[in-house]
Design a protein around this motif. Structure first.
Motif, PDB file in Angstrom:
ATOM      1  N   THR A 201       0.573  -1.163  -0.080  1.00 48.76           N
ATOM      2  CA  THR A 201       0.071   0.286   0.254  1.00 48.76           C
ATOM      3  C   THR A 201       0.503   1.293   0.230  1.00 48.76           C
TER       4      THR A 201
ATOM      5  N   ARG B  35      -3.197   4.323  -1.550  1.00 52.43           N
ATOM      6  CA  ARG B  35      -3.212   3.320  -2.697  1.00 52.43           C
ATOM      7  C   ARG B  35      -2.903   2.598  -2.811  1.00 52.43           C
TER       8      ARG B  35
ATOM      9  N   THR C 200      -5.375  -3.491  -7.170  1.00 51.43           N
ATOM     10  CA  THR C 200      -6.477  -4.927  -7.378  1.00 51.43           C
ATOM     11  C   THR C 200      -6.856  -5.240  -8.455  1.00 51.43           C
TER      12      THR C 200
ATOM     13  N   LEU D 131      -7.401   0.793  -5.244  1.00 51.07           N
ATOM     14  CA  LEU D 131      -8.085   0.775  -4.087  1.00 51.07           C
ATOM     15  C   LEU D 131      -7.817   1.915  -3.102  1.00 51.07           C
TER      16      LEU D 131
ATOM     17  N   SER E 167      -8.575   5.367  -0.391  1.00 46.73           N
ATOM     18  CA  SER E 167      -8.791   5.870   0.687  1.00 46.73           C
ATOM     19  C   SER E 167      -8.287   7.565   0.788  1.00 46.73           C
TER      20      SER E 167
ATOM     21  N   ILE F 217     -13.385   6.229   0.707  1.00 44.54           N
ATOM     22  CA  ILE F 217     -12.702   5.112   0.225  1.00 44.54           C
ATOM     23  C   ILE F 217     -13.293   5.117  -1.516  1.00 44.54           C
TER      24      ILE F 217
ATOM     25  N   LEU G 157     -13.043   2.654  -5.445  1.00 44.31           N
ATOM     26  CA  LEU G 157     -12.496   2.508  -6.198  1.00 44.31           C
ATOM     27  C   LEU G 157     -13.559   2.016  -7.441  1.00 44.31           C
TER      28      LEU G 157
END
Length: 358
Positions: free
Chosen positions: A55, A94, A97, A102, A104, A127, A129
């Motif tokens: 991440t 970030r 995936t 993904l 936040s 969040i 995605l």
């Protein structure tokens, strides 16, 4: 001679064993290898890998100091020497995936108007995605059209409701080409109906959330977009459209118009009754517009004007100047001519802002 050789051999063996033991002790005392922070360049500058994970995290924020002078552009009262300080921290995480990136985002703010008036709060937390977004932050009714201009007091004639819980889906890239938005919002704040038995009602979605949608097209020349939303509590519609044009590397301009339904039915005893979360201006319609002139790589001049059907006019002019990298100086002059439910008269004042971004 044999005894002498034996003694020398024994001494050498003991010395060798002692040296080996000391070396083992030294090796055992060494710290374990450190895991250094690695730069993550997948999402732009400033990101690094959180140790032990894949991440990427970026930490940023700003410190702001505003000094207001003259008369308030919002209500005409005298500012005297009114100072305001804010500290903000942002956390952007970030990772990739199988469904896309993904993400936040969290923004924390602390405001201080004076020694007895400080406030720390969550400004945003959401969040993301693959086009989906869920959490808390500015209404999409605001940020879908990029708010207003680069003006400090840009919302004298307001163009959006407060921050809200929300969920939305965006199709396409908002920065390039065509994109579309659909979402649900809770709303925030309250309004005074002026009528019994419920004189005050919150701007929330009650049993049914508010519904919002928008479209936009962005190109090298600028962008054009629209957003509309339905307040299910007030049973009222609000909508805005905006056009941005980039004429060249120096000059750009924009214009935005807003409309809300049922304004005439939202007036009650004692003044205005703003019944819609998506209609914060006074009147059925309102308009905003502005220009930006890039003087050089450090300085730009920004101007904005706004008018609402109820009669109030607001204008602002400022200079956005980068003193050094990360520090900007922004003096602004404001003028408001009040009319209608806001009262009568005018106000002249302004703000001087220093902001250090990191």
């Amino acid at each position: 001679m044999a005894i002498r050789i034996f003694l020398f051999s024994s001494t050498a063996a003991l010395m060798a064993a002692s040296a080996t033991h000391a070396a083992d002790a030294i090796v055992a005392a060494e710290p374990e290898p450190m895991e250094y922070v690695r730069v993550c360049d997948a999402y732009g500058e400033g990101f690094f890998y959180i140790p032990g994970t894949e991440t990427c995290l970026k930490i940023g924020g700003y410190v702001r100091f505003d000094s207001n002078y003259g008369e308030s552009p919002y209500d005409g009262t005298s500012n005297g020497w009114d100072a305001f300080t804010r500290g903000a921290l942002t956390f952007d995480a970030r990772n990739d995936t199988e469904f896309g990136t993904l993400g936040s985002f969290i923004e924390l703010r602390s405001d201080a108007n004076n020694i007895n008036d400080t406030n720390t709060y969550l400004n945003a937390a959401f969040i993301t995605l693959s086009g989906f977004r869920a959490g808390y932050g500015d209404s999409r009714f605001d940020i879908w059209l990029n708010s207003a201009g680069n003006i400090i007091n840009d919302d004298v004639i307001d163009y959006t409701g407060d921050r809200t819980n929300q969920i939305s889906y965006t199709f396409g890239d908002e920065e390039k080409g065509f994109s579309a938005l659909i979402g649900l919002e809770e709303g925030s704040g309250s309004y005074d109906t002026g009528f019994a038995p419920v004189p005050t009602v919150r701007y929330d979605g009650a049993d049914v959330p508010h519904i919002i949608g928008g479209v936009k097209y962005a190109g090298d020349w600028g962008s054009i977009g629209a957003v509309g939303a339905y307040d299910t509590e007030a049973e009222a519609f609000g909508g805005k459209a905006r056009l941005d044009v980039i004429f060249n590397s120096v000059f750009s301009a924009w214009i935005m118009g807003g409309y809300q339904s049922d304004w005439d039915n939202s007036k009650g005893p004692g003044g205005t009754r703003r019944l819609s979360y998506y209609g914060p201006w006074f009147g059925d319609w309102a308009a905003w517009g502005g220009i930006a002139i890039q003087v050089n790589e450090k300085a730009s001049i920004n101007a904005q004007a706004a008018y609402e059907e109820d009669g109030t006019f607001a204008a602002a002019l400022n200079l956005d100047y980068a003193v050094v990298d990360g520090l900007k100086f922004q003096p602004e002059l404001n003028y408001t001519e009040f009319d209608g439910l806001r009262g009568t008269g005018d106000a002249i004042g302004g703000t001087i802002r220093f902001q250090r971004n990191f």
